[in-house]
Design an enzyme around this catalytic site. Structure first.
Site, PDB file in Angstrom:
ATOM      1  N   GLY A  19       0.807  -1.212   0.000  1.00 58.42           N
ATOM      2  CA  GLY A  19       0.000   0.000   0.000  1.00 58.42           C
ATOM      3  C   GLY A  19       0.841   1.264   0.000  1.00 58.42           C
ATOM      4  O   GLY A  19       0.483   2.267   0.628  1.00 58.42           O
ATOM      5  N   ALA A  20       1.965   1.238  -0.716  1.00 55.96           N
ATOM      6  CA  ALA A  20       2.940   2.324  -0.653  1.00 55.96           C
ATOM      7  C   ALA A  20       2.669   3.469  -1.618  1.00 55.96           C
ATOM      8  O   ALA A  20       3.462   4.404  -1.689  1.00 55.96           O
ATOM      9  CB  ALA A  20       4.343   1.769  -0.910  1.00 55.96           C
ATOM     10  N   GLY A  23      -1.250   7.555   1.247  1.00 58.86           N
ATOM     11  CA  GLY A  23      -1.475   7.547   2.683  1.00 58.86           C
ATOM     12  C   GLY A  23      -0.259   7.212   3.520  1.00 58.86           C
ATOM     13  O   GLY A  23       0.855   7.658   3.263  1.00 58.86           O
ATOM     14  N   ILE A  24      -0.481   6.412   4.566  1.00 52.29           N
ATOM     15  CA  ILE A  24       0.576   6.060   5.508  1.00 52.29           C
ATOM     16  C   ILE A  24       1.674   5.260   4.818  1.00 52.29           C
ATOM     17  O   ILE A  24       2.857   5.418   5.121  1.00 52.29           O
ATOM     18  CB  ILE A  24      -0.014   5.265   6.683  1.00 52.29           C
ATOM     19  CG1 ILE A  24      -1.022   6.126   7.454  1.00 52.29           C
ATOM     20  CG2 ILE A  24       1.084   4.772   7.631  1.00 52.29           C
ATOM     21  CD1 ILE A  24      -1.960   5.339   8.331  1.00 52.29           C
ATOM     22  N   GLY A  25       1.293   4.393   3.870  1.00 61.94           N
ATOM     23  CA  GLY A  25       2.293   3.614   3.149  1.00 61.94           C
ATOM     24  C   GLY A  25       3.242   4.490   2.368  1.00 61.94           C
ATOM     25  O   GLY A  25       4.464   4.281   2.389  1.00 61.94           O
ATOM     26  N   SER A 139      -4.460  -1.344  14.556  1.00 66.43           N
ATOM     27  CA  SER A 139      -5.223  -0.172  14.976  1.00 66.43           C
ATOM     28  C   SER A 139      -5.814  -0.416  16.352  1.00 66.43           C
ATOM     29  O   SER A 139      -6.135  -1.554  16.728  1.00 66.43           O
ATOM     30  CB  SER A 139      -6.355   0.113  13.984  1.00 66.43           C
ATOM     31  OG  SER A 139      -7.242   1.099  14.484  1.00 66.43           O
ATOM     32  N   TYR A 165     -14.262  -4.146  10.356  1.00 71.22           N
ATOM     33  CA  TYR A 165     -12.948  -3.506  10.295  1.00 71.22           C
ATOM     34  C   TYR A 165     -12.184  -3.747  11.595  1.00 71.22           C
ATOM     35  O   TYR A 165     -10.998  -4.100  11.577  1.00 71.22           O
ATOM     36  CB  TYR A 165     -13.096  -2.009  10.045  1.00 71.22           C
ATOM     37  CG  TYR A 165     -11.771  -1.275   9.992  1.00 71.22           C
ATOM     38  CD1 TYR A 165     -10.970  -1.344   8.852  1.00 71.22           C
ATOM     39  CD2 TYR A 165     -11.305  -0.540  11.078  1.00 71.22           C
ATOM     40  CE1 TYR A 165      -9.742  -0.695   8.801  1.00 71.22           C
ATOM     41  CE2 TYR A 165     -10.083   0.112  11.042  1.00 71.22           C
ATOM     42  CZ  TYR A 165      -9.307   0.035   9.898  1.00 71.22           C
ATOM     43  OH  TYR A 165      -8.093   0.677   9.858  1.00 71.22           O
TER      44      TYR A 165
END
Length: 292
Positions: A19-20, A23-25, A139, A165
Site C-alpha cells: 500500500g505504498a 497515505g501512511i504507506g 489499529s 474492520y
C-alpha cells in the site's frame, strides 16, 4: 516532521511496503528512502507505484515496484514470487475499509480477507527472504472487535462494517503476537511488531456520495493527523530498539495523534489460544502455511 529524522539510519537495507502508493504507506516509503533504504513499493497499480517511486530520494534507479492485489491470493503468489532479493524490513501496511458487505476474489469478507488474510499469505510467502523485521499496521480499533472465528465471512450475522474492520485489526494483532512468539521459539533473527498510526486523514475513509458516514468518518476531518505523522509509529516499529512483539502508537489524545511510543493492546488481542485458532484458520482458508 519527517519520520525518518527521528529513527535509525537504514542505509544498505531494503524495505518492502504494501500500500505504498498513498497515505501512511507512501509516507513510510518517503521516510524509509530518506533514511537511506532501498524501497520496494508493493501496490495494485504499477503506474501509480512507479510515479511515487520517482519522487523518492534516489528515484526509480534506486527503488522498485512490486505489483500485488492483497484481495486476490493468485496475485499475492505472483507478487511474492517476483521478489527475489533479500528484504530487511517487511511493512504490512495496506488496508481497506468497506461500508457494505463485499468479498475478495477468493470469496472472503473484504476487510478480513484483505487486511488480515492477504497479509498472512504475503508474509508466509516472503518470510524466507526477510532478514530482520516484520511490521504489521494494526489499529486501536481492535478494542471494538468481537471477532467470531466461526463466522469471519459474516455469512450468518447481519453485516456491521465498523465491527468487521475492528475484527480485521484484532486479527492483525493476534497474528503479530503469535508470529513474534513463534519466531522467538525458533531462535529466528527476524522479529515481529505491530503499529497503530492513530487517526489519520487517508483515502481509507473516503465514501461514495450518498453513503451514510460512520463515527470515524465524522471525526477524521476534525481530529485526524497527517499521513506523515501516522508514519511515526510505523517507523518506530521498523527501526526502534524494542522488545519483540511490541505494539507502537501515537503518544497523545488517547494514542490517536502525535509522536510515537510503545502502547498496550487489549487483553483479547494477546489471548494465545485465540491466536493459535486464528493462525490455523488462516492457513486453512488461504491454503498457505507459514514455516518459521
Amino acid at each position: 516532521m519527517n519520520p525518518s529524522s527521528r529513527y535509525a539510519a537504514l542505509t544498505g537495507q531494503t524495505v518492502l511496503i504494501t500500500g505504498a502508493s498513498s497515505g501512511i504507506g507512501r509516507a513510510t516509503a518517503v521516510a524509509a528512502a530518506d533514511a537511506g533504504a532501498r524501497v520496494l513499493l508493493a501496490v495494485r497499480d504499477r503506474n501509480r507505484g512507479a510515479a511515487v517511486a520517482q519522487t523518492l530520494r534516489g528515484g526509480l534507479s534506486e527503488h522498485a515496484v512490486v505489483e500485488v492485489d492483497l484481495a486476490d491470493l493468485d496475485s499475492i503468489c505472483r507478487g511474492a514470487a517476483s521478489v527475489t532479493e533479500p528484504v530487511d524490513i517487511l511493512v504490512n501496511n495496506a488496508g481497506v475499509s468497506s461500508p457494505t458487505l463485499q468479498h475478495t476474489a477468493d470469496g472472503f469478507e473484504m476487510q478480513f480477507g484483505t487486511n488480515h488474510l492477504g497479509h498472512f499469505a504475503w508474509t508466509a510467502l516472503l518470510l524466507p527472504r526477510v532478514r530482520s523485521r516484520i511490521v504489521t499496521v494494526a489499529s486501536q480499533a481492535e478494542r471494538a472487535s468481537r471477532l467470531d472465528l466461526d463466522d469471519v465471512n459474516w455469512a450468518r450475522r447481519a453485516y456491521n462494517p465498523a465491527r468487521a474492520y475492528a475484527d480485521s485489526k484484532m486479527a492483525n494483532l493476534l497474528f503479530t503476537f503469535e508470529l513474534a512468539r513463534r519466531l522467538a521459539t525458533a531462535n529466528s533473527p527476524v522479529t515481529a511488531f505491530a503499529a497503530h498510526p492513530g487517526l489519520v486523514t487517508t483515502a481509507i475513509y473516503d465514501r461514495d456520495p450518498g453513503t451514510r458516514p460512520g463515527v470515524w468518518d465524522r471525526l477524521v476531518p476534525v481530529l485526524g493527523q497527517s499521513p506523515q505523522a501516522g508514519a511515526l509509529p510505523v517507523m518506530l516499529a521498523a527501526t526502534g530498539e524494542l522488545p519483540a512483539g511490541s505494539f507502537t502508537g501515537p503518544r497523545h489524545l488517547f494514542h490517536m495523534r502525535g509522536g510515537a511510543q510503545v502502547i498496550r493492546a487489549s487483553k483479547r488481542a494477546r489471548a494465545a489460544g485465540v491466536a493459535q485458532r486464528l493462525w490455523d484458520l488462516s492457513e486453512d482458508m488461504t491454503s498457505i502455511e507459514i514455516v518459521v
